[in-house]
Design an enzyme around this catalytic site. Sequence first.
Site, PDB file in Angstrom:
ATOM      1  N   HIS A 118       0.818  -1.213   0.000  1.00 43.37           N
ATOM      2  CA  HIS A 118       0.000   0.000   0.000  1.00 43.37           C
ATOM      3  C   HIS A 118       0.853   1.265   0.000  1.00 43.37           C
ATOM      4  O   HIS A 118       0.570   2.195  -0.749  1.00 43.37           O
ATOM      5  CB  HIS A 118      -0.995  -0.015   1.166  1.00 43.37           C
ATOM      6  CG  HIS A 118      -2.194  -0.887   0.891  1.00 43.37           C
ATOM      7  ND1 HIS A 118      -2.137  -2.257   0.951  1.00 43.37           N
ATOM      8  CD2 HIS A 118      -3.447  -0.586   0.524  1.00 43.37           C
ATOM      9  CE1 HIS A 118      -3.320  -2.756   0.640  1.00 43.37           C
ATOM     10  NE2 HIS A 118      -4.141  -1.765   0.380  1.00 43.37           N
ATOM     11  N   LYS A 144     -10.315  -7.840   7.045  1.00 44.60           N
ATOM     12  CA  LYS A 144     -11.147  -8.055   8.226  1.00 44.60           C
ATOM     13  C   LYS A 144     -11.142  -6.826   9.115  1.00 44.60           C
ATOM     14  O   LYS A 144     -10.221  -6.016   9.080  1.00 44.60           O
ATOM     15  CB  LYS A 144     -10.722  -9.307   8.986  1.00 44.60           C
ATOM     16  CG  LYS A 144      -9.389  -9.206   9.664  1.00 44.60           C
ATOM     17  CD  LYS A 144      -9.254 -10.302  10.719  1.00 44.60           C
ATOM     18  CE  LYS A 144      -7.880 -10.235  11.356  1.00 44.60           C
ATOM     19  NZ  LYS A 144      -7.872 -10.687  12.731  1.00 44.60           N
TER      20      LYS A 144
HETATM   21  S1  SF4 Z   1      -8.095 -16.081  13.977  1.00 43.52           S
HETATM   22 FE1  SF4 Z   1      -6.766 -15.258  15.558  1.00 43.52          FE
HETATM   23  S2  SF4 Z   1      -4.702 -15.528  14.797  1.00 43.52           S
HETATM   24 FE2  SF4 Z   1      -6.111 -15.714  13.068  1.00 43.52          FE
HETATM   25  S3  SF4 Z   1      -6.287 -13.659  12.175  1.00 43.52           S
HETATM   26 FE3  SF4 Z   1      -7.910 -13.876  13.681  1.00 43.52          FE
HETATM   27  S4  SF4 Z   1      -7.045 -13.044  15.564  1.00 43.52           S
HETATM   28 FE4  SF4 Z   1      -5.354 -13.450  14.202  1.00 43.52          FE
END
Ligand code: SF4
Lengths: 193, 295
Positions: free
Chosen positions: A36, A102
């Site tokens: 980025h 996310k």
């Molecule tokens: S599941 Fe846990 S380790 Fe995997 S991306 Fe999400 S917070 Fe991070």
Amino acid sequence: MIKLQLPVGETQIRRLQVGDEVLLNGIMVTGRDAAHSWMIEEKPDEVRELLKNTMIYHCGPIVRKSGGTWSFVAAGPTTSIREEPYQGDIIGEYQVRGVIGKGGMGPKTLAALKKYGAVYLHAVGGAAALLAQAVVKVHDVIKLEEFGVPEAMWVIEVKDFPAIVTMDAHGNSLHKNIREQSTKIASRLIGIE
Amino acid sequence: MGFTLDVEKFRDAVVELIRRTSTNLPEDVLAAMETAREGEKDGSPAKSVLGFMLKNAYTARENSTPICQDTGTNIYLITIPEGVSLRKVESAIVDATREATKKTYLRPNAVDPVTGKNTGDNTGTMAPFLHFDEWDEPAIRVQLALKGGGCENVSDQYKLPDSRLKAGRNLDGVYRCIIDAINTAQGLGCAPGVAGIGIGGDRASGMIIAKKQLFRKLTDTNPDPELATLEKHLFHDLNKLGIGPMGFGGNTTVLGVKIGTAHRLPASFFVSIAYMCWADRRRSMVFKENEVSYD
Ligand code: SF4
């Protein structure tokens, strides 16, 4: 479930709404912090064609190389908000139709989604094994030497890659809604309304 | 009842422990997620997301690949018999970590904060993180948890009293901090998570107590009845927040709440919250001279 074929046009993207579950098919590109800042600071032309009308996936994968070909072993999304300073401008500059990651993003990105016609797609965090299976082919990798494996831009072909629209091109953000609701409940629980 | 450490055998057993931890989610976590899935509305994103997480976990187990690509901080609790060399145990674990990284059970995750350079093999200063205890058994017990960055970033520490939360130096104050912490976290730590909580201690020991709670089974009951009640109460109320899996909304915000305590100074009262994501990877092994068992 809405199937989206990449590359995808602006009209189709503008039709999507917060809460829609989609399956992505076609070619997209991974990118994290190094990619980025590179795209903003150096405005590289070599990725223009690649990014036009497709998606950037915020992901630092675990990869394997066997017999000269790369494959994805684990490929879940990483936290997107780190790219907030860059993302809106990148969407405009490279005509990107969406980002996948996310945690959602902030107001600057939300405004850019509306202005340029793009969406924020949320992948299931931690579902790395399954998402890696949706990556059927690694076509290319950009800046592997310089950025390292997690930060390099992997050009990947996906098949029925699942994600959910949490920020749309109409200015809606599921993250904002949920936060407002849960904050009300939390305040009620601890009596500080 | 002697115990002689065969370093090579021990190292190989640790590599296998890392593999199991990274690729095979514990049964109690899977069961909690299955129950959570049942409790979500048909056709809701919450239900499909939980289903997807479960499917991911089963796929990872079958293929022996990491559940999540962020294999996180490697936290070890090691219990040794009297007389075993800590240095030997430590160097065997460091070797095992390198080997497990090569085998892609772990992603290279140890970055020098000054130079920004990744060591490439998950080893470095305080990496992996080791905590030693001693016991009377002629065996070494190794407990391992892999804790990713997303959930570590939403972990937090409060100092009581806290006027914003009207939180005093008592269990009601603790309750308020935890409601606030999980609400602040939203889905960012890959909800539904497990809240490991440390009451008291100093800033470091409080967080260690919080992290140690993450090694408890979700189905266990706190031996302290007052804390057991608080755990239940918080579990119930946190799941009313409506944050849901990945923060998409729903009835499942946490899979468990586990509380431990440490003596504090009269002058300070810390509440430490170690948030663990749904990819709640923890496993243990007991290494005897001629036998290794995994849980
Ligand atoms: S599941 Fe846990 S380790 Fe995997 S991306 Fe999400 S917070 Fe991070």
